[in-house]
Write a protein that holds these residues in place. Structure first.
Motif, short mmCIF file in Angstrom:
data_model
loop_
_atom_site.label_atom_id
_atom_site.label_comp_id
_atom_site.label_asym_id
_atom_site.label_seq_id
_atom_site.Cartn_x
_atom_site.Cartn_y
_atom_site.Cartn_z
N TYR A 1 17.43 -67.97 -24.08
CA TYR A 1 16.40 -66.94 -23.95
C TYR A 1 15.93 -66.83 -22.50
N TRP A 2 15.48 -65.64 -22.15
CA TRP A 2 14.75 -65.43 -20.91
C TRP A 2 13.37 -64.86 -21.26
N TYR A 3 12.35 -65.53 -20.73
CA TYR A 3 10.97 -65.08 -20.88
C TYR A 3 10.38 -64.82 -19.50
N ARG A 4 9.40 -63.94 -19.47
CA ARG A 4 8.57 -63.81 -18.29
C ARG A 4 7.13 -64.11 -18.65
N GLN A 5 6.41 -64.71 -17.71
CA GLN A 5 5.03 -65.10 -17.97
C GLN A 5 4.14 -64.45 -16.92
N GLU B 1 12.34 -75.21 -15.72
CA GLU B 1 11.10 -75.42 -14.99
C GLU B 1 10.51 -74.13 -14.42
N GLY B 2 11.20 -73.04 -14.56
CA GLY B 2 10.64 -71.75 -14.14
C GLY B 2 11.13 -71.30 -12.78
N SER B 3 11.12 -69.98 -12.61
CA SER B 3 11.47 -69.37 -11.32
C SER B 3 10.33 -68.42 -10.95
N TRP B 4 9.71 -68.67 -9.80
CA TRP B 4 8.61 -67.84 -9.34
C TRP B 4 9.17 -66.73 -8.47
N LEU B 5 9.01 -65.49 -8.90
CA LEU B 5 9.57 -64.34 -8.18
C LEU B 5 8.45 -63.42 -7.72
N THR B 6 8.48 -63.07 -6.44
CA THR B 6 7.53 -62.10 -5.90
C THR B 6 8.31 -60.94 -5.32
N VAL B 7 7.92 -59.73 -5.70
CA VAL B 7 8.55 -58.52 -5.17
C VAL B 7 7.53 -57.80 -4.29
N SER C 1 6.60 -62.14 -11.26
CA SER C 1 6.26 -62.92 -12.44
C SER C 1 6.89 -64.30 -12.32
N VAL C 2 6.63 -65.11 -13.33
CA VAL C 2 7.31 -66.39 -13.46
C VAL C 2 8.31 -66.25 -14.61
N TYR C 3 9.53 -66.63 -14.37
CA TYR C 3 10.59 -66.45 -15.35
C TYR C 3 11.03 -67.81 -15.88
N PHE C 4 11.12 -67.89 -17.20
CA PHE C 4 11.56 -69.12 -17.84
C PHE C 4 12.80 -68.87 -18.68
N CYS C 5 13.77 -69.74 -18.49
CA CYS C 5 14.94 -69.77 -19.35
C CYS C 5 14.71 -70.85 -20.40
N ALA C 6 15.22 -70.65 -21.60
CA ALA C 6 15.03 -71.61 -22.67
C ALA C 6 16.25 -71.64 -23.56
N THR C 7 16.42 -72.77 -24.24
CA THR C 7 17.49 -72.89 -25.23
C THR C 7 16.90 -73.42 -26.53
N ARG C 8 17.65 -73.21 -27.59
CA ARG C 8 17.18 -73.64 -28.92
C ARG C 8 18.32 -74.32 -29.65
N GLY C 9 17.98 -75.49 -30.21
CA GLY C 9 18.99 -76.22 -30.93
C GLY C 9 18.62 -76.39 -32.39
N PRO D 1 -0.46 -76.71 -14.31
CA PRO D 1 -0.35 -75.72 -13.23
C PRO D 1 0.97 -75.78 -12.49
N ASN D 2 1.57 -74.61 -12.34
CA ASN D 2 2.82 -74.44 -11.59
C ASN D 2 3.98 -75.27 -12.15
N GLN D 3 3.93 -75.53 -13.43
CA GLN D 3 5.02 -76.26 -14.06
C GLN D 3 5.56 -75.50 -15.26
N GLY D 4 6.61 -76.03 -15.86
CA GLY D 4 7.19 -75.42 -17.05
C GLY D 4 6.43 -75.80 -18.30
N LEU D 5 7.00 -75.51 -19.44
CA LEU D 5 6.36 -75.78 -20.73
C LEU D 5 6.93 -77.06 -21.35
N GLN D 6 6.01 -77.87 -21.84
CA GLN D 6 6.40 -79.14 -22.46
C GLN D 6 5.98 -79.13 -23.93
N LEU D 7 6.88 -79.53 -24.80
CA LEU D 7 6.58 -79.56 -26.22
C LEU D 7 5.58 -80.67 -26.53
#
Lengths: 115, 113
Positions: free
Chosen positions: B33-37, B106-112, B87-95, A40-46
């Motif tokens: 990447y940018w995702y929204r959840q 860790e995410g960014s919680w945005l409320t409009v 929404s909650v926005y997540f940035c991600a990278t891929r190697g 809850p309220n955290q990011g995603l962990q592999l």
């Protein structure tokens, strides 16, 4: 079309019971497969991943998953559930024959553990 | 050992305002990447980048813009914020060097409102 399906948006198990979270994909080419956990309220962990090689993959926190090509599945299991396992679990796939197509997520399964 | 850093973590915007979500990585990954959840919907891809100077739309790009001037940074711009962007926005990278593992901020919680 290529897709990822997680069966069951919510799974509830008793503490100590087997955890089974289902994931199926649709693709003619075996993809890269991942399981992520989100508390809850955290990011995603592999939790674990399958790219090539051994089809039974062991991850963190006692979880494992088996890639079954014939069933296009990558189900996540844990022999004995713990209260701390309560979280949201996401299956994710990189479809190898899709150029730069990035990670595609299932809709998630919320795991509840009952004492 | 920062990995993927997102700022801010929480933000409240008024309808029509604009803002930028920042994402920085120190792993020298080409893919970002940018995702929204949204609840019960999993993660949906907004935009992605395969390297500096290259960006492309994902599944839900409307109302957003991105740029990738350096390998490290991939900011997400919201223009004329709408309640649907709460929404909650997540940035991600891929190697590629470590089995194509995706690393998340860790995410960014945005409320409009």
């Amino acid at each position: 079309a290529q897709s990822v399906t997680q069966l069951g948006s919510h799974v509830s198990v008793s503490e100590g019971a087997l955890v089974l979270l289902r994931c199926n994909y649709s693709s003619s080419v075996p993809p890269y497969l991942f399981w992520y956990v989100q508390y809850p309220n955290q990011g995603l962990q592999l939790l674990l991943k399958y790219t090539t090689g051994a089809t039974l993959v062991k991850g963190i926190n006692g979880f494992e998953a088996e890639f079954k090509k014939s069933e296009t599945s990558f189900h996540l299991t844990k022999p004995s559930a713990h209260m701390s396992d309560a979280a949201e679990y996401f299956c994710a796939v990189i479809f190898r024959n899709s150029g730069n197509t990035p990670l595609v997520f299932g809709k998630g399964t919320r795991l509840s553990v009952i004492a | 050992n920062a990995g993927v850093t997102q700022t801010p973590k929480f933000r409240i915007l008024k309808i029509g305002q604009s803002m930028t979500l920042q994402c920085t990585q120190d792993m020298n990954h080409n893919y970002m990447y940018w995702y929204r959840q949204d609840p019960g919907m999993g993660l949906k891809l907004i935009y992605y980048s395969v390297g500096a100077g290259i960006t492309d739309k994902g599944e839900v790009p409307n109302g957003y813009n991105v740029s990738r001037s350096t390998t490290e940074d991939f900011p997400l711009r919201l223009e004329l914020a709408a309640p649907s962007q709460t929404s909650v926005y997540f940035c991600a990278t891929r190697g590629r060097s470590d089995g194509n593992t995706i690393y998340f901020g860790e995410g960014s919680w945005l409320t409009v409102v």
